[in-house]
Design an enzyme around this catalytic site. Sequence first.
Site, mmCIF file in Angstrom:
data_model
loop_
_atom_site.group_PDB
_atom_site.id
_atom_site.type_symbol
_atom_site.label_atom_id
_atom_site.label_comp_id
_atom_site.label_asym_id
_atom_site.label_seq_id
_atom_site.Cartn_x
_atom_site.Cartn_y
_atom_site.Cartn_z
ATOM 1 N N MET F 112 0.830 -1.212 0.000
ATOM 2 C CA MET F 112 0.000 0.000 0.000
ATOM 3 C C MET F 112 0.861 1.258 0.000
ATOM 4 S SD MET F 112 -2.974 -1.039 -0.459
ATOM 5 C CE MET F 112 -3.494 0.653 -0.640
ATOM 6 N N ASP F 127 -0.937 18.114 -11.093
ATOM 7 C CA ASP F 127 -0.987 19.483 -10.570
ATOM 8 C C ASP F 127 0.042 20.365 -11.273
ATOM 9 O OD1 ASP F 127 -1.799 21.531 -8.631
ATOM 10 O OD2 ASP F 127 0.172 21.238 -7.744
#
Lengths: 162, 162, 162, 162, 162, 162
Positions: F112, F127
């Site tokens: 994870m 972004d």
Amino acid sequence: MSDRLTHVDAKGEARMVDVSAKDVTVRQATATGRVFVSPTVVGLLRGEGVPKGDALAVARIAGIQAAKKTPDLVPLCHPLAIHGVTVDLSVSDDAVEISATVRTADRTGVEMEALTCVAVAGLTVVDMVKAVDKGAVITDIRIEEKTGGKSGTYRRVEQGDS
Amino acid sequence: MSDRLTHVDAKGEARMVDVSAKDVTVRQATATGRVFVSPTVVGLLRGEGVPKGDALAVARIAGIQAAKKTPDLVPLCHPLAIHGVTVDLSVSDDAVEISATVRTADRTGVEMEALTCVAVAGLTVVDMVKAVDKGAVITDIRIEEKTGGKSGTYRRVEQGDS
Amino acid sequence: MSDRLTHVDAKGEARMVDVSAKDVTVRQATATGRVFVSPTVVGLLRGEGVPKGDALAVARIAGIQAAKKTPDLVPLCHPLAIHGVTVDLSVSDDAVEISATVRTADRTGVEMEALTCVAVAGLTVVDMVKAVDKGAVITDIRIEEKTGGKSGTYRRVEQGDS
Amino acid sequence: MSDRLTHVDAKGEARMVDVSAKDVTVRQATATGRVFVSPTVVGLLRGEGVPKGDALAVARIAGIQAAKKTPDLVPLCHPLAIHGVTVDLSVSDDAVEISATVRTADRTGVEMEALTCVAVAGLTVVDMVKAVDKGAVITDIRIEEKTGGKSGTYRRVEQGDS
Amino acid sequence: MSDRLTHVDAKGEARMVDVSAKDVTVRQATATGRVFVSPTVVGLLRGEGVPKGDALAVARIAGIQAAKKTPDLVPLCHPLAIHGVTVDLSVSDDAVEISATVRTADRTGVEMEALTCVAVAGLTVVDMVKAVDKGAVITDIRIEEKTGGKSGTYRRVEQGDS
Amino acid sequence: MSDRLTHVDAKGEARMVDVSAKDVTVRQATATGRVFVSPTVVGLLRGEGVPKGDALAVARIAGIQAAKKTPDLVPLCHPLAIHGVTVDLSVSDDAVEISATVRTADRTGVEMEALTCVAVAGLTVVDMVKAVDKGAVITDIRIEEKTGGKSGTYRRVEQGDS
């Protein structure tokens, strides 16, 4: 000591160095720093005339909490189980003197944690006094001593220049 | 300027001062600081021999992120909508010079944000070079200028002593 | 008052309710709570025999900081610009009494911020005394009063049962 | 049990107690608490008429996440590797009953983590129902049992008074 | 649209672009994404045989919380007052489909918040199913639509290629 | 492999699975992903015409920091001592390719963490380029390989379909 920046690889790219093979040992670091403040602030922090109250306590607690946040602040620092922190603040004639000691039993040293503790305690002192003294200066944040780990003990050699 | 610590009340108890009645106006603050490093580090950060790579970029980004974390680090700081941050790092002959400017349109000034930005950029420089130079010192973290807000413009008066 | 849970939609799915059309107005909330502690702890927190020192200051500061963390703790809370926080702790004969007031000029109320402030101040009191008293109980965390916002003023009606 | 507050030193100054010499052992703590809510809320949380949906799930998840945030919330808590968390919420006739168990294999106990888990689950319940019931009260947050560590097993003695 | 990267200056150095002069207006963004999962997982998430329980609720809540954390995750993002978030998860024949809409009344758009919401909801789905299916793939995270702000409305043109 | 979702119990309620009895061993995971970008962006990220500067460094650092934040983002993930992270970004003809490897010596795997690292590096790329290309798509985030732990080594089998 290394002759290269270990936090960037051969291409110059930032990485978190693998320490999974390092031993879990007790490590400790002490850092110091100082916040120069005006004579008025020195008086207030000594409790002259008004209760100094929580003023230094806020900085002490901010420092302890910041030690725990070090890996969130310094991007390439490893997360680390901090096992003890003390922060001392004392008011001298022209400054608040800060000293912090951090201990752990983990795989890397806690120098960055001790420095972060001092830096954030210092920022909190500045915040506390800024309505009275806008010219406060945080200075001389540095490691005084570290022990433990493969590189062993380091003690700062005083150079009379800071 | 106030003659008392505004962050503690009459009993000396810490509080976050109420600013809900203050105006939303554009405010800006510039802070500076410096990390003294060894000649070897100066060479490495200038890219002599090896790629300096991300070394200063990491500090720049850490500073920008830290500006956003100021209210989490400094207990009595107000949360604040930061609207712009620039961080400049330059390598002089014996130090990394740091300058940060923070802007907002909000109810309180951004001096603490600019100082936090410089302090954490400085801590990140120390982390970056600590394998090569354990004696790095962060120093002279201070506000150079602030504009906006009810108290208006402040500019540091140079005192020749730092 | 609503007759349904606004934080889940018609299918029962959690959501953050849209408040973008709400007005920015001054809002305030006061919450209280209590930590039952042993007589020994009452004596220590009153400074009998040993310095109580930072004991209550730590809880006060933890409460203020927790108010700022509310949207990080309570999943469906809106991030909100907290503009003022006071936390009062007083030692009664069998408990530490906590009261917190939070103010903002924003689009939603600050009841959850005031309650979070009290709850975390209470947790910090428990942490502070747990070596002496493992049986401390945090109780009666509730809103006493809120003002501002479209729903206006709310004051708790005393029911003699708590 | 100690007869003094271990989190402040002889001068009363806050510190994080050094636990680096403590053993890594399995430790577990169970805490409970309760949120008193109105009959309308009890009906909604039982899914009468409308889907209760994620209502209790949000509180359960908030509690688990809060257990991980304990050292960020409670200033003198040690960071700690949480290894298991369960949170049970059940709706009684006038309250939501909360029980949380936290396990770790680490150097300190997890009582504060279990209490923080319950407190934040409780805050989230209050947030979930506050549009329907502004008078919810969080109460009786306490340790029921802890096992492991040098101080061994602790079980709460029921006193009929809470 | 710009022909250069606005997040780096003329020297290529990262900065947070100043938005203090932008208007506070209502802005909204919708992002979508998908997690490919095995047929076994599809069955489990549809509640075949065993209760699916909180499985999708955890991802929904994680997404909402992540939207709030965007400026902490994406270094040059502005902190922003999120005013509403919805996250929809639906189980198709080979995937979990995720759609998130974020609204604000603030100075910058919420595209990054919507994308972060989807990405973290997707990561949480992977975590939830990883004991059953190690091969889950998160894919097609993209903006579908945004409205508000100076640049106005954007709608994704379907290209048949993803 | 399990045939049920381990993160929910028999009633379907979310929990953090107890791993306190698992061994501390070295574990490693590699994840990859890709951000499709326009030809203009490819040119800018390759430094054609303008300095690409910190553009990819920001994503690399964001990825490293996000790996450390995994348990704060993914609700049922265990906190874990990350001991090493590398993130590689390379610009292909239509995408930024991301690969991340995370190592630990701890009780659970780091899949994870590696996926979160890739996802957040990808979000940061989006972004960075969004002023030039609003149509960027993050895709194919998946585990390539993991080693260590009781379940041993896993290697993704290429299926030609992604």
